[in-house]
Design a protein around this motif. Structure first.
Motif, mmCIF file in Angstrom:
data_model
loop_
_atom_site.group_PDB
_atom_site.id
_atom_site.type_symbol
_atom_site.label_atom_id
_atom_site.label_comp_id
_atom_site.label_asym_id
_atom_site.label_seq_id
_atom_site.Cartn_x
_atom_site.Cartn_y
_atom_site.Cartn_z
ATOM 1 N N GLU A 96 -16.647 16.082 -25.552
ATOM 2 C CA GLU A 96 -17.941 15.526 -24.901
ATOM 3 C C GLU A 96 -18.973 16.762 -24.598
ATOM 4 O OE1 GLU A 96 -16.783 11.603 -22.133
ATOM 5 O OE2 GLU A 96 -16.505 13.733 -21.359
ATOM 6 N N LYS A 97 -18.371 17.797 -24.315
ATOM 7 C CA LYS A 97 -19.336 18.963 -24.001
ATOM 8 C C LYS A 97 -19.876 19.517 -25.348
ATOM 9 C CE LYS A 97 -17.073 20.686 -19.742
ATOM 10 N NZ LYS A 97 -16.196 21.842 -19.282
ATOM 11 N N PHE A 98 -19.021 19.401 -26.445
ATOM 12 C CA PHE A 98 -19.408 19.915 -27.554
ATOM 13 C C PHE A 98 -20.447 18.939 -28.164
ATOM 14 C CE2 PHE A 98 -19.301 19.673 -32.196
ATOM 15 C CZ PHE A 98 -19.126 20.839 -32.647
ATOM 16 N N LEU A 99 -20.530 17.706 -28.192
ATOM 17 C CA LEU A 99 -21.326 16.754 -28.363
ATOM 18 C C LEU A 99 -22.596 16.917 -27.886
ATOM 19 C CD1 LEU A 99 -19.380 13.630 -29.132
ATOM 20 C CD2 LEU A 99 -20.039 15.175 -31.162
ATOM 21 N N LYS A 100 -22.560 16.878 -26.504
ATOM 22 C CA LYS A 100 -23.844 17.199 -25.638
ATOM 23 C C LYS A 100 -24.647 18.219 -26.109
ATOM 24 C CE LYS A 100 -25.420 17.543 -20.869
ATOM 25 N NZ LYS A 100 -26.501 18.447 -21.475
ATOM 26 N N GLU A 101 -23.957 19.573 -26.373
ATOM 27 C CA GLU A 101 -24.615 20.519 -26.858
ATOM 28 C C GLU A 101 -25.142 20.486 -28.267
ATOM 29 O OE1 GLU A 101 -26.197 24.398 -27.369
ATOM 30 O OE2 GLU A 101 -25.760 23.268 -25.306
ATOM 31 N N LEU A 102 -24.402 19.605 -29.217
ATOM 32 C CA LEU A 102 -24.906 19.753 -30.417
ATOM 33 C C LEU A 102 -25.912 18.732 -30.652
ATOM 34 C CD1 LEU A 102 -24.309 20.233 -33.673
ATOM 35 C CD2 LEU A 102 -22.925 18.222 -33.632
ATOM 36 N N PHE A 103 -26.074 17.571 -29.800
ATOM 37 C CA PHE A 103 -27.188 16.812 -29.798
ATOM 38 C C PHE A 103 -28.310 17.463 -29.311
ATOM 39 C CE2 PHE A 103 -24.546 13.581 -31.321
ATOM 40 C CZ PHE A 103 -25.162 12.622 -32.172
ATOM 41 N N ASP A 104 -28.087 18.254 -28.066
ATOM 42 C CA ASP A 104 -29.336 19.363 -27.321
ATOM 43 C C ASP A 104 -29.986 20.096 -28.542
ATOM 44 O OD1 ASP A 104 -29.040 18.075 -25.095
ATOM 45 O OD2 ASP A 104 -27.856 19.638 -24.264
ATOM 46 N N GLN A 105 -29.375 20.610 -29.430
ATOM 47 C CA GLN A 105 -29.740 21.542 -30.550
ATOM 48 C C GLN A 105 -30.456 20.758 -31.488
ATOM 49 O OE1 GLN A 105 -26.860 24.085 -32.274
ATOM 50 N NE2 GLN A 105 -25.852 24.481 -30.009
ATOM 51 N N ALA A 106 -29.998 19.687 -31.995
ATOM 52 C CA ALA A 106 -30.556 18.690 -33.000
ATOM 53 C C ALA A 106 -31.726 18.326 -32.434
ATOM 54 C CB ALA A 106 -29.740 17.537 -33.111
ATOM 55 N N LYS A 107 -32.063 17.840 -30.894
ATOM 56 C CA LYS A 107 -33.206 17.480 -30.372
ATOM 57 C C LYS A 107 -34.084 18.717 -30.333
ATOM 58 C CE LYS A 107 -30.862 14.223 -27.383
ATOM 59 N NZ LYS A 107 -30.417 13.897 -25.998
ATOM 60 N N LYS A 108 -33.861 19.749 -29.884
ATOM 61 C CA LYS A 108 -34.589 20.781 -30.222
ATOM 62 C C LYS A 108 -35.285 21.038 -31.545
ATOM 63 C CE LYS A 108 -32.607 23.534 -26.493
ATOM 64 N NZ LYS A 108 -31.697 25.003 -26.099
ATOM 65 N N LEU A 109 -34.518 21.013 -32.473
ATOM 66 C CA LEU A 109 -35.073 21.093 -33.989
ATOM 67 C C LEU A 109 -35.898 20.101 -34.340
ATOM 68 C CD1 LEU A 109 -31.718 22.033 -35.774
ATOM 69 C CD2 LEU A 109 -33.638 23.445 -35.500
ATOM 70 N N ASP A 110 -35.667 18.528 -33.893
ATOM 71 C CA ASP A 110 -36.421 17.544 -34.085
ATOM 72 C C ASP A 110 -38.107 17.926 -33.497
ATOM 73 O OD1 ASP A 110 -34.851 16.479 -35.651
ATOM 74 O OD2 ASP A 110 -34.447 14.736 -34.265
ATOM 75 N N LYS A 111 -37.840 18.260 -32.051
ATOM 76 C CA LYS A 111 -39.168 18.639 -31.514
ATOM 77 C C LYS A 111 -39.764 19.490 -32.201
ATOM 78 C CE LYS A 111 -40.831 19.583 -26.584
ATOM 79 N NZ LYS A 111 -40.461 19.861 -25.303
ATOM 80 N N LYS A 112 -39.066 20.826 -32.616
ATOM 81 C CA LYS A 112 -39.934 21.867 -33.318
ATOM 82 C C LYS A 112 -40.323 21.490 -34.587
ATOM 83 C CE LYS A 112 -40.766 26.189 -32.755
ATOM 84 N NZ LYS A 112 -41.610 26.740 -31.435
ATOM 85 N N GLY A 113 -39.791 20.409 -35.257
ATOM 86 C CA GLY A 113 -40.316 19.859 -36.443
ATOM 87 C C GLY A 113 -39.464 20.242 -37.561
ATOM 88 N N LEU A 114 -38.354 20.696 -37.491
ATOM 89 C CA LEU A 114 -37.647 21.661 -38.572
ATOM 90 C C LEU A 114 -36.357 20.352 -38.944
ATOM 91 C CD1 LEU A 114 -37.078 23.886 -40.412
ATOM 92 C CD2 LEU A 114 -35.708 25.054 -38.533
ATOM 93 N N ASP A 115 -36.558 20.100 -39.989
ATOM 94 C CA ASP A 115 -35.372 19.298 -40.509
ATOM 95 C C ASP A 115 -34.324 20.037 -41.047
ATOM 96 O OD1 ASP A 115 -34.296 16.493 -40.685
ATOM 97 O OD2 ASP A 115 -34.666 16.784 -43.128
ATOM 98 N N HIS A 116 -33.293 19.898 -40.622
ATOM 99 C CA HIS A 116 -31.986 20.864 -41.477
ATOM 100 C C HIS A 116 -31.646 20.136 -42.560
ATOM 101 C CE1 HIS A 116 -28.061 22.397 -42.485
ATOM 102 N NE2 HIS A 116 -28.402 23.352 -41.416
ATOM 103 N N GLY A 117 -31.385 18.877 -42.754
ATOM 104 C CA GLY A 117 -31.332 18.093 -44.008
ATOM 105 C C GLY A 117 -29.764 18.024 -44.544
ATOM 106 N N GLN A 118 -28.958 19.080 -43.989
ATOM 107 C CA GLN A 118 -27.555 19.015 -44.433
ATOM 108 C C GLN A 118 -26.583 18.891 -43.333
ATOM 109 O OE1 GLN A 118 -28.027 22.378 -47.193
ATOM 110 N NE2 GLN A 118 -27.320 20.750 -48.828
ATOM 111 N N LEU A 119 -26.711 18.061 -42.346
ATOM 112 C CA LEU A 119 -25.876 17.978 -41.034
ATOM 113 C C LEU A 119 -24.646 17.011 -41.234
ATOM 114 C CD1 LEU A 119 -28.219 18.486 -38.211
ATOM 115 C CD2 LEU A 119 -26.774 19.940 -39.034
ATOM 116 N N ALA A 120 -24.566 16.299 -42.368
ATOM 117 C CA ALA A 120 -23.511 15.245 -42.772
ATOM 118 C C ALA A 120 -22.585 15.788 -43.645
ATOM 119 C CB ALA A 120 -24.327 14.055 -43.172
ATOM 120 N N GLY A 121 -21.997 14.901 -44.358
ATOM 121 C CA GLY A 121 -21.108 15.484 -45.290
ATOM 122 C C GLY A 121 -19.712 15.563 -44.462
#
Length: 209
Positions: free
Chosen positions: A123-148
């Motif tokens: 739970e702690k890991f996922l919360k932090e991971l989604f916080d980072q993803a939200k920061k990237l989205d807000k900054k307008g930077l798409d990683h593009g390779q977070l799946a797989g």
């Protein structure tokens, strides 16, 4: 003069490529430890300095536009670093087409997940991971390779570090959060959502909102 065979040409390319990384290491007083990855566009090396500190040296191998690729990756990573995401960018060497990064010691996410972390750890890991993803989205930077298989998410001391910004882009719509949701909770062809649900139990659904 006899032309080189395909194998000979490839071996020559590898030799010249190794000389490039050798020049970079000598220039920066670094020592090669081992090659840890080889992709279509780059070789990735573990290196260390005279104090025993480890780093990642990423040497881009694509023949065309390598300078553009080095510039793009360093710009993307610098942008991610500005919001506290990703391994730290140490140096960009345009002469040798090498990017030097912080070494992230840990497990690939999928390996860590199937060692079955405790519910509160996940739970702690996922919360932090989604916080980072939200920061990237807000900054307008798409990683593009977070799946797989989650190879671009490293677990370091229970916390996520998103790596490999080579193919990230600030020019396309950022969809990091949505990509993570699909990868972790929805994809019917992956064992990862099933494992996440097994660990989280009834709290699985709260991460979908």
């Amino acid at each position: 003069m006899k032309a080189l065979s395909n194998e000979g040409a490839f071996n020559l390319f590898l030799f010249l490529f190794f000389m490039v990384i050798k020049n970079f290491l000598k220039k920066n007083n670094l020592e090669l430890v081992e090659q840890i990855a080889k992709g279509w566009t780059s070789f990735v090396y573990l290196v260390k300095d005279s104090k025993g500190n480890f780093f990642i040296a990423k040497s881009l191998r694509e023949k065309a536009n390598r300078r553009d690729m080095v510039e793009r990756e360093s710009e993307n990573l610098a942008l991610a670093n500005s919001i506290g995401v990703g391994p730290k960018l140490i140096e960009t060497d345009f002469e040798n087409n090498v990017v030097l990064l912080e070494f992230i010691e840990g497990r690939i996410f999928m390996e860590w997940l199937f060692f079955t972390p405790k519910k509160n750890e996940l739970e702690k890991f996922l919360k932090e991971l989604f916080d980072q993803a939200k920061k990237l989205d807000k900054k307008g930077l798409d990683h593009g390779q977070l799946a797989g298989k989650g190879k671009n998410i490293i677990v370091r001391k229970g916390k996520p570090v998103i790596i490999d910004f080579e193919k990230a882009s600030a020019k396309r719509k950022a969809g990091n959060v949505n990509q993570l949701k699909s990868f972790l909770f929805v994809n019917p062809h992956s064992a990862i959502p099933k494992k996440v649900k097994e660990i989280l139990g009834p709290d699985f659904d709260k991460f979908l909102s």
